[in-house]
Design a protein around this motif. Structure first.
Motif, mmCIF file in Angstrom:
data_model
loop_
_atom_site.group_PDB
_atom_site.id
_atom_site.type_symbol
_atom_site.label_atom_id
_atom_site.label_comp_id
_atom_site.label_asym_id
_atom_site.label_seq_id
_atom_site.Cartn_x
_atom_site.Cartn_y
_atom_site.Cartn_z
ATOM 1 N N TYR A 1 0.825 -1.206 0.000
ATOM 2 C CA TYR A 1 0.000 0.000 0.000
ATOM 3 C C TYR A 1 0.862 1.259 0.000
ATOM 4 N N ARG A 2 1.936 1.277 0.786
ATOM 5 C CA ARG A 2 2.781 2.464 0.855
ATOM 6 C C ARG A 2 3.534 2.697 -0.458
ATOM 7 N N VAL A 3 3.893 1.633 -1.152
ATOM 8 C CA VAL A 3 4.560 1.794 -2.442
ATOM 9 C C VAL A 3 3.615 2.450 -3.445
ATOM 10 N N GLY A 4 2.388 1.927 -3.555
ATOM 11 C CA GLY A 4 1.413 2.525 -4.459
ATOM 12 C C GLY A 4 1.007 3.914 -4.046
ATOM 13 N N TYR A 5 1.107 4.210 -2.767
ATOM 14 C CA TYR A 5 0.762 5.522 -2.232
ATOM 15 C C TYR A 5 1.678 6.603 -2.803
ATOM 16 N N LEU A 6 2.874 6.229 -3.237
ATOM 17 C CA LEU A 6 3.873 7.194 -3.702
ATOM 18 C C LEU A 6 4.021 7.229 -5.216
ATOM 19 N N ILE A 7 3.275 6.387 -5.948
ATOM 20 C CA ILE A 7 3.374 6.361 -7.408
ATOM 21 C C ILE A 7 2.391 7.361 -8.001
ATOM 22 N N PRO A 8 2.865 8.426 -8.650
ATOM 23 C CA PRO A 8 1.939 9.436 -9.190
ATOM 24 C C PRO A 8 1.302 8.989 -10.490
ATOM 25 N N MET A 9 0.166 9.578 -10.817
ATOM 26 C CA MET A 9 -0.447 9.330 -12.121
ATOM 27 C C MET A 9 0.377 10.033 -13.194
ATOM 28 N N ASP B 1 -4.071 15.041 -2.634
ATOM 29 C CA ASP B 1 -3.283 16.248 -2.856
ATOM 30 C C ASP B 1 -2.017 15.973 -3.656
ATOM 31 N N LYS B 2 -1.695 14.691 -3.925
ATOM 32 C CA LYS B 2 -0.533 14.334 -4.739
ATOM 33 C C LYS B 2 -0.930 13.619 -6.028
ATOM 34 N N ALA B 3 -2.200 13.246 -6.176
ATOM 35 C CA ALA B 3 -2.711 12.587 -7.388
ATOM 36 C C ALA B 3 -1.924 11.327 -7.717
ATOM 37 N N THR B 4 -1.938 10.368 -6.803
ATOM 38 C CA THR B 4 -1.258 9.093 -7.015
ATOM 39 C C THR B 4 -2.268 8.038 -7.463
ATOM 40 N N ILE B 5 -1.764 6.826 -7.752
ATOM 41 C CA ILE B 5 -2.656 5.765 -8.231
ATOM 42 C C ILE B 5 -3.602 5.306 -7.118
ATOM 43 N N MET C 1 -7.138 18.401 -20.248
ATOM 44 C CA MET C 1 -6.653 17.059 -20.515
ATOM 45 C C MET C 1 -7.472 16.427 -21.640
ATOM 46 N N TYR C 2 -6.788 15.707 -22.535
ATOM 47 C CA TYR C 2 -7.495 14.984 -23.586
ATOM 48 C C TYR C 2 -8.506 14.028 -22.954
ATOM 49 N N TRP C 3 -9.658 13.863 -23.630
ATOM 50 C CA TRP C 3 -10.727 13.062 -23.031
ATOM 51 C C TRP C 3 -10.284 11.618 -22.815
ATOM 52 N N GLY C 4 -9.439 11.099 -23.704
ATOM 53 C CA GLY C 4 -8.966 9.727 -23.531
ATOM 54 C C GLY C 4 -8.165 9.571 -22.250
ATOM 55 N N TRP C 5 -7.332 10.564 -21.954
ATOM 56 C CA TRP C 5 -6.532 10.489 -20.723
ATOM 57 C C TRP C 5 -7.389 10.768 -19.494
ATOM 58 N N GLN C 6 -8.502 11.481 -19.679
ATOM 59 C CA GLN C 6 -9.441 11.629 -18.561
ATOM 60 C C GLN C 6 -10.016 10.274 -18.167
ATOM 61 N N VAL C 7 -10.361 9.484 -19.177
ATOM 62 C CA VAL C 7 -10.882 8.135 -18.918
ATOM 63 C C VAL C 7 -9.827 7.281 -18.229
ATOM 64 N N VAL C 8 -8.569 7.382 -18.705
ATOM 65 C CA VAL C 8 -7.485 6.615 -18.096
ATOM 66 C C VAL C 8 -7.291 7.022 -16.648
ATOM 67 N N ALA C 9 -7.354 8.322 -16.361
ATOM 68 C CA ALA C 9 -7.190 8.795 -14.982
ATOM 69 C C ALA C 9 -8.285 8.230 -14.079
ATOM 70 N N VAL C 10 -9.531 8.210 -14.580
ATOM 71 C CA VAL C 10 -10.648 7.667 -13.803
ATOM 72 C C VAL C 10 -10.435 6.183 -13.549
ATOM 73 N N LEU C 11 -10.011 5.443 -14.571
ATOM 74 C CA LEU C 11 -9.789 4.008 -14.400
ATOM 75 C C LEU C 11 -8.644 3.717 -13.431
ATOM 76 N N ILE C 12 -7.578 4.511 -13.497
ATOM 77 C CA ILE C 12 -6.442 4.303 -12.596
ATOM 78 C C ILE C 12 -6.878 4.485 -11.142
ATOM 79 N N MET C 13 -7.602 5.564 -10.847
ATOM 80 C CA MET C 13 -8.007 5.835 -9.474
ATOM 81 C C MET C 13 -9.032 4.806 -8.987
ATOM 82 N N THR C 14 -9.925 4.365 -9.890
ATOM 83 C CA THR C 14 -10.913 3.352 -9.512
ATOM 84 C C THR C 14 -10.242 2.025 -9.199
ATOM 85 N N CYS C 15 -9.334 1.594 -10.062
ATOM 86 C CA CYS C 15 -8.625 0.325 -9.818
ATOM 87 C C CYS C 15 -7.772 0.410 -8.560
ATOM 88 N N GLY C 16 -7.189 1.574 -8.288
ATOM 89 C CA GLY C 16 -6.391 1.732 -7.073
ATOM 90 C C GLY C 16 -7.209 1.522 -5.816
#
Length: 456
Positions: free
Chosen positions: A28-36, A72-76, A162-177
């Motif tokens: 959890y701490r490793v993923g906590y530090l990986i930014p999008m 506040d850091k926008a990580t995964i 942000m391009y709409w495709g990358w908006q979708v990717v950002a949503v998927l990354i945060m949801t999977c996290g």
């Protein structure tokens, strides 16, 4: 103590549980530090430092204390477990008024498994909604001419969005996290030791404490300043609050209202059994730290909603914008008033869920035990409910007092809110409570194997 710790790790089953729990927390701490990849971290740091405890950034910084998140850091793992907590709250509330869920709660283990499955599905839905709101209101809404551009250049169009495709990717990354964090918490519950969700929250708080102390020392003058800046008197107050909160949490956690009980005498053959006097322990703070976590999580929703509706034209937009500013300011009087009211509400609500006076009264009656002065059955249940209402008021008052300490310190002593919450408020309360619960569960394993517990 060292000998007791050695004994803990000599028990194979307990050692395996502890090592598995530590390993999952490390993941959890490793993923906590990986930014999008699509976020400019340097500009995001500038925004967080410039807004302090006010505005949406300040509210997001406040929510990170309670939800194991890194918004506040926008990580995964940016959303943390906040959507899971919110989903649990919604289903717990529906379970008291929606008949199908009420029936599921009565079905025992099978019903709880169904409710947990519904909680997971609702968590995914809330993850998608909250991540979309985060991308639009925070990442894209604060970028542009009036603020730093939070989107990395290679991911934005000519208008700075942000391009709409990358908006979708950002949503998927945060949801999977968040779904992965939910899975980690469940694995800790099943194969590790302690409450998985609470341990994730505590891990985030404890890991950020050294950084908060470093910032506090960096802003200090080490002289008497009359609370105009961080000086010697500020350190003294923070140390005293640290000790007071730790002592208070331990005291309230162990505090009990002991209800005297007596078992009826019965004769078997030539022997007389029963007639002994015992007591029924009722915890003062039956709900633990969950009311604070629930209240802080739900208060995020009005701020996000009103900030989004603030873009409407005319009078409606200005009204919603004012409401969004009120709920988005973690140090405002209105925000803290709602915060205290919701703490009291969730204290009584959570206690009503986990404490059933009728069931306890029936169990006492089935075992031939009664409370002196009260008839078994409804009279005993009413008495237990009345006692629990009174002692819950005391426990809720303690949680409410601890919850406002960071606000008082932040506004009255010019100390950053996150520093105040780590060393004299809710962050410390959560860390101490979860650690105490973890030690008690380790003790249960030791006592079961005829060893002395850590707290003895």
């Amino acid at each position: 103590m060292l000998e007791k710790l050695r004994v803990v790790f000599t028990i194979p089953e307990l050692r395996q549980k502890i090592l598995l729990t530590l390993g999952l927390l490390a993941v959890y701490r490793v993923g906590y530090l990986i930014p999008m990849p699509m976020v400019d971290g340097a500009q995001l740091d500038v925004l967080s430092q410039s807004q302090g405890a006010g505005g949406l950034a300040g509210l997001i910084a406040k929510a990170t204390v309670f939800s194991a998140s890194q918004l506040d850091k926008a990580t995964i793992f940016g959303l943390g477990i906040m959507p899971y907590i919110t989903a649990s709250i919604i289903l717990q509330l529906l379970g008291t008024v929606y008949p199908p869920l009420m029936e599921l709660r009565k079905e025992g283990e099978a019903g709880r498994n169904r409710i947990n499955d519904y909680t997971r599905r609702l968590t995914v839905v809330l993850c998608i909604v909250q991540s979309i709101a985060y991308v639009w209101l925070y990442l894209m809404g604060t970028s542009g001419e009036n603020g730093p551009n939070l989107i990395a250049e290679q991911f934005e169009d000519v208008n700075g969005n942000m391009y709409w495709g990358w908006q979708v990717v950002a949503v998927l990354i945060m949801t999977c996290g968040t779904v992965f964090l939910m899975w980690i918490g469940e694995q800790i519950d099943e194969y590790g030791i302690g409450n998985g969700i609470s341990l994730l929250i505590m891990a985030g708080i404890v890991a950020d404490m050294p950084g908060a102390l470093y910032r506090l020392i960096g802003d200090s003058s080490f002289e008497l300043t009359g609370f105009q800046s961080t000086g010697i008197e500020t350190y003294l107050v923070l140390v005293l609050l640290f000790v007071a909160v730790v002592v208070g949490v331990v005291f309230i956690t162990l505090a009990q209202r002991r209800i005297p009980t007596q078992s009826a005498k019965h004769v078997r053959g030539r022997r007389v059994y029963g007639g002994t006097k015992q007591y029924l322990p009722l915890r003062i703070n039956q709900a633990g730290v969950m009311p604070i976590i629930f209240a802080s999580s739900l208060l995020m929703l009005p701020a996000l909603l009103f900030n989004g509706l603030g873009n409407l034209p005319g009078w409606f937009g200005s009204t919603f914008s004012s409401l969004g500013e009120m709920f988005g300011n973690g140090t405002s009087f209105a925000y803290n008033l709602f915060f205290l009211v919701m703490i009291y509400f969730f204290c009584y609500f959570w206690t009503s869920i986990i404490f059933n006076p009728k069931e306890i009264s029936d169990n006492l009656k089935d075992h031939g035990t009664f409370v002196p002065g009260y008839r078994p059955g409804k009279r005993t249940a009413d008495y237990l409910e009345r006692v629990m209402e009174r002692i819950t008021y005391v426990g809720a008052g303690f949680l409410a007092a601890v919850a406002v300490i960071p606000t008082v310190i932040s506004s009255g002593m010019n100390v950053d809110y996150q520093i105040a919450s780590f060393y004299g408020g809710t962050g410390l309360l959560i860390a101490v409570s979860v650690a105490f619960d973890l030690v008690q569960k380790i003790d249960s394993h030791l006592v079961m194997r005829n060893y002395r517990g850590l707290l003895e």
